[in-house]
Design an enzyme around this catalytic site. Sequence first.
Site, PDB file in Angstrom:
ATOM      1  N   SER A  44       0.799  -1.228   0.000  1.00 20.32           N
ATOM      2  CA  SER A  44       0.000   0.000   0.000  1.00 20.32           C
ATOM      3  C   SER A  44       0.833   1.281   0.000  1.00 20.32           C
ATOM      4  O   SER A  44       0.326   2.340  -0.337  1.00 20.32           O
ATOM      5  CB  SER A  44      -0.963   0.027   1.187  1.00 20.32           C
ATOM      6  OG  SER A  44      -0.278   0.266   2.390  1.00 20.32           O
ATOM      7  N   LYS A  87       0.632   4.822   6.711  1.00 19.34           N
ATOM      8  CA  LYS A  87       0.042   5.655   5.655  1.00 19.34           C
ATOM      9  C   LYS A  87       0.625   7.058   5.718  1.00 19.34           C
ATOM     10  O   LYS A  87       1.268   7.439   6.688  1.00 19.34           O
ATOM     11  CB  LYS A  87      -1.486   5.752   5.811  1.00 19.34           C
ATOM     12  CG  LYS A  87      -2.217   4.422   5.883  1.00 19.34           C
ATOM     13  CD  LYS A  87      -2.171   3.654   4.590  1.00 19.34           C
ATOM     14  CE  LYS A  87      -2.836   2.295   4.768  1.00 19.34           C
ATOM     15  NZ  LYS A  87      -2.562   1.403   3.679  1.00 19.34           N
TER      16      LYS A  87
END
Length: 183
Positions: A44, A87
């Site tokens: 990701s 993230k």
Amino acid sequence: MGKEKSRGIAGEILSFLLYVVVVVGITFLIIHYVGQRTYVSGSSMENTLSDGDNLIVDKLTYRFSDPKRFDIIVFPYKYEENTYFIKRIIGLPGETGQIVDGIIYIDGEALQESYGREVMKNAGLAADPVTLGEDEYFVLGDNRNDSTDSRDPSVGKIPRDRIIGRAWVRIWPLSKIGILRHQ
């Protein structure tokens, strides 16, 4: 002389045990308050971070300053114990973000950033304006089309008190060792 020798051995054992307790205590304090090692599982955050990368998470900085846009943060996934997400912060407290045709808008202005691996195909929750509270952050993975992030209801807005720290240094693989670029 036998008693003196046994006192010497007992003193050495006590000294060694005290040393071990001090080392374990200092290690605990560093891991709990200063930094900890973590690893990346998944893609990701490609191309910035890769599956299998080992990182040191800085847990100290956010005790003295607020997270900044584009910081890479670590936070727990609320639906699975001992699972942490890595993230990039895109939206800051009080801002309104929206994604239209793959472009991120913050308070109505297109965000100038170069971290996204590709144009987003799915705006998710951010198809409509998302207004952040006074302690909330909006995060995205750099691999925008293969990331479960704030666009997904299972992640959503990230409250400040859930942020463990910022990814600071990559320590593995050795060929990529170094401080991570945030801004």
